[in-house]
Motif scaffolding. Structure first.
Motif, PDB file in Angstrom:
ATOM      1  N   SER A   1      -8.378  40.953  33.529  1.00  0.00           N
ATOM      2  CA  SER A   1      -7.567  41.501  32.440  1.00  0.00           C
ATOM      3  C   SER A   1      -6.135  41.723  32.914  1.00  0.00           C
ATOM      4  O   SER A   1      -5.169  41.452  32.184  1.00  0.00           O
ATOM      5  CB  SER A   1      -8.179  42.812  31.948  1.00  0.00           C
ATOM      6  OG  SER A   1      -7.370  43.403  30.955  1.00  0.00           O
ATOM      7  N   GLY A   2      -5.998  42.213  34.156  1.00  0.00           N
ATOM      8  CA  GLY A   2      -4.668  42.398  34.744  1.00  0.00           C
ATOM      9  C   GLY A   2      -3.947  41.077  34.927  1.00  0.00           C
ATOM     10  O   GLY A   2      -2.731  40.979  34.711  1.00  0.00           O
ATOM     11  N   VAL A   3      -4.690  40.038  35.318  1.00  0.00           N
ATOM     12  CA  VAL A   3      -4.105  38.703  35.469  1.00  0.00           C
ATOM     13  C   VAL A   3      -3.562  38.208  34.128  1.00  0.00           C
ATOM     14  O   VAL A   3      -2.460  37.647  34.054  1.00  0.00           O
ATOM     15  CB  VAL A   3      -5.152  37.701  36.013  1.00  0.00           C
ATOM     16  CG1 VAL A   3      -4.623  36.271  35.911  1.00  0.00           C
ATOM     17  CG2 VAL A   3      -5.492  38.023  37.458  1.00  0.00           C
ATOM     18  N   ALA A   4      -4.326  38.440  33.066  1.00  0.00           N
ATOM     19  CA  ALA A   4      -3.907  38.013  31.723  1.00  0.00           C
ATOM     20  C   ALA A   4      -2.602  38.698  31.324  1.00  0.00           C
ATOM     21  O   ALA A   4      -1.692  38.061  30.782  1.00  0.00           O
ATOM     22  CB  ALA A   4      -5.001  38.327  30.706  1.00  0.00           C
ATOM     23  N   VAL A   5      -2.500  40.005  31.604  1.00  0.00           N
ATOM     24  CA  VAL A   5      -1.277  40.750  31.289  1.00  0.00           C
ATOM     25  C   VAL A   5      -0.118  40.221  32.126  1.00  0.00           C
ATOM     26  O   VAL A   5       1.008  40.043  31.629  1.00  0.00           O
ATOM     27  CB  VAL A   5      -1.475  42.256  31.527  1.00  0.00           C
ATOM     28  CG1 VAL A   5      -0.152  43.015  31.365  1.00  0.00           C
ATOM     29  CG2 VAL A   5      -2.518  42.820  30.573  1.00  0.00           C
ATOM     30  N   THR A   6      -0.377  39.976  33.407  1.00  0.00           N
ATOM     31  CA  THR A   6       0.652  39.446  34.305  1.00  0.00           C
ATOM     32  C   THR A   6       1.200  38.121  33.793  1.00  0.00           C
ATOM     33  O   THR A   6       2.420  37.916  33.726  1.00  0.00           O
ATOM     34  CB  THR A   6       0.073  39.253  35.730  1.00  0.00           C
ATOM     35  OG1 THR A   6      -0.229  40.527  36.293  1.00  0.00           O
ATOM     36  CG2 THR A   6       1.069  38.534  36.633  1.00  0.00           C
ATOM     37  N   LEU A   7       0.307  37.212  33.419  1.00  0.00           N
ATOM     38  CA  LEU A   7       0.738  35.900  32.924  1.00  0.00           C
ATOM     39  C   LEU A   7       1.471  36.022  31.595  1.00  0.00           C
ATOM     40  O   LEU A   7       2.471  35.337  31.365  1.00  0.00           O
ATOM     41  CB  LEU A   7      -0.474  34.977  32.785  1.00  0.00           C
ATOM     42  CG  LEU A   7      -1.135  34.525  34.094  1.00  0.00           C
ATOM     43  CD1 LEU A   7      -2.407  33.749  33.807  1.00  0.00           C
ATOM     44  CD2 LEU A   7      -0.169  33.695  34.930  1.00  0.00           C
ATOM     45  N   LYS A   8       0.973  36.897  30.713  1.00  0.00           N
ATOM     46  CA  LYS A   8       1.613  37.081  29.406  1.00  0.00           C
ATOM     47  C   LYS A   8       3.045  37.584  29.577  1.00  0.00           C
ATOM     48  O   LYS A   8       3.979  37.040  28.970  1.00  0.00           O
ATOM     49  CB  LYS A   8       0.814  38.060  28.553  1.00  0.00           C
ATOM     50  CG  LYS A   8       1.394  38.275  27.159  1.00  0.00           C
ATOM     51  CD  LYS A   8       0.531  39.199  26.318  1.00  0.00           C
ATOM     52  CE  LYS A   8       0.695  40.652  26.747  1.00  0.00           C
ATOM     53  NZ  LYS A   8       0.011  41.594  25.813  1.00  0.00           N
ATOM     54  N   ILE A   9       3.220  38.612  30.400  1.00  0.00           N
ATOM     55  CA  ILE A   9       4.551  39.172  30.625  1.00  0.00           C
ATOM     56  C   ILE A   9       5.468  38.132  31.259  1.00  0.00           C
ATOM     57  O   ILE A   9       6.637  37.993  30.883  1.00  0.00           O
ATOM     58  CB  ILE A   9       4.468  40.425  31.512  1.00  0.00           C
ATOM     59  CG1 ILE A   9       3.805  41.571  30.741  1.00  0.00           C
ATOM     60  CG2 ILE A   9       5.859  40.860  31.993  1.00  0.00           C
ATOM     61  CD1 ILE A   9       3.555  42.808  31.577  1.00  0.00           C
ATOM     62  N   THR A  10       4.934  37.372  32.219  1.00  0.00           N
ATOM     63  CA  THR A  10       5.741  36.363  32.908  1.00  0.00           C
ATOM     64  C   THR A  10       6.203  35.276  31.950  1.00  0.00           C
ATOM     65  O   THR A  10       7.380  34.896  31.939  1.00  0.00           O
ATOM     66  CB  THR A  10       4.945  35.721  34.059  1.00  0.00           C
ATOM     67  OG1 THR A  10       4.467  36.740  34.945  1.00  0.00           O
ATOM     68  CG2 THR A  10       5.823  34.756  34.846  1.00  0.00           C
ATOM     69  N   ILE A  11       5.277  34.774  31.138  1.00  0.00           N
ATOM     70  CA  ILE A  11       5.610  33.689  30.202  1.00  0.00           C
ATOM     71  C   ILE A  11       6.617  34.144  29.152  1.00  0.00           C
ATOM     72  O   ILE A  11       7.620  33.458  28.890  1.00  0.00           O
ATOM     73  CB  ILE A  11       4.326  33.156  29.521  1.00  0.00           C
ATOM     74  CG1 ILE A  11       3.450  32.451  30.557  1.00  0.00           C
ATOM     75  CG2 ILE A  11       4.675  32.196  28.385  1.00  0.00           C
ATOM     76  CD1 ILE A  11       2.058  32.121  30.063  1.00  0.00           C
ATOM     77  N   ILE A  12       6.379  35.316  28.559  1.00  0.00           N
ATOM     78  CA  ILE A  12       7.303  35.835  27.538  1.00  0.00           C
ATOM     79  C   ILE A  12       8.676  36.095  28.154  1.00  0.00           C
ATOM     80  O   ILE A  12       9.712  35.728  27.580  1.00  0.00           O
ATOM     81  CB  ILE A  12       6.753  37.125  26.906  1.00  0.00           C
ATOM     82  CG1 ILE A  12       5.471  36.823  26.120  1.00  0.00           C
ATOM     83  CG2 ILE A  12       7.798  37.762  25.980  1.00  0.00           C
ATOM     84  CD1 ILE A  12       4.764  38.058  25.604  1.00  0.00           C
TER      85      ILE A  12
END
Length: 216
Positions: free
Chosen positions: A16-27
């Motif tokens: 779940s933390g990885v998903a948040v990390t990737l989402k923040i990075t991409i945005i």
């Protein structure tokens, strides 16, 4: 066996933390690219005011730590302007502004790397400056900038760990929460490190492949 069970039980929260990390990075990288293009063009403009604004932005963002920028946006501005801001929104803004300064330099260097004759040829056939930049210069520049942009994506992804200080539950913060309840720092930080390593190594391989294909 105990270690395996601990890791297995921790994986859902860490993923779940990885998903948040990737989402923040991409945005953040999307907005950083927009800012980078704008300020990159401003930095090569013939208008001194635009040049100065670009220099000020890049120098401030590159000259102050991301953690200070995150604190300023999440704690500083709301205390003065009397409003609340979501931690994720503050993190995205901070990372976008920070990465945008580096993207501005990437765009500036990429555009400058294109031979001046390309612009002169485009203008000589009647293309306005803006259209010549969009149709002729930028497509060539982006091709050369792609490896550097992917590298900035990797840097921004690692920088998301800093945003845990304002309470964003990305990968690092997820690890900290698990450790607080299990007291198994060695095992959890080991798994977190492996996750970062896999993601970043994958992106590095992709970057090298793209760089090789562009050089053909």
């Amino acid at each position: 066996m105990e270690h395996i069970t601990l890791i297995k039980d921790s994986l859902p929260s860490l993923f779940s933390g990885v998903a948040v990390t990737l989402k923040i990075t991409i945005i953040s990288l999307f907005f950083a690219s927009v800012l980078g293009l704008i300020f990159g063009l401003m930095s090569i403009s013939h208008k001194k005011v635009l040049n100065a604004l670009a220099v000020v932005y890049v120098d401030i963002m590159r000259g102050t730590p991301l953690i200070v920028q995150a604190f300023f946006i999440y704690f500083g501005l709301p205390s003065v302007l009397d409003f609340k801001i979501d931690a994720v929104v503050a993190g995205v803004i901070a990372l976008s502004l920070n990465a945008g300064a580096y993207m501005a330099e990437i765009f500036r260097a990429g555009i400058k790397s294109i031979d001046k004759g390309q612009m002169e040829a485009a203008r000589s056939v009647g293309l306005p400056y803006g259209k010549a930049m969009r149709k002729v210069i930028l497509p060539q520049a982006v091709r050369r900038m792609t490896p550097a942009i992917i590298n900035q994506f990797i840097i921004s992804l690692k920088d998301t760990s800093i945003l845990s200080v304002i309470g964003i539950q990305e990968l690092t913060q997820s690890g900290e929460i698990i450790i607080a309840s299990t007291y198994k720092a060695f095992q959890i930080w080991g798994v977190v490190a492996v996750m970062y390593f896999i993601i970043i190594t994958t992106l590095s391989i992709v970057s090298k492949k793209i760089e090789r294909s562009l050089s053909l």
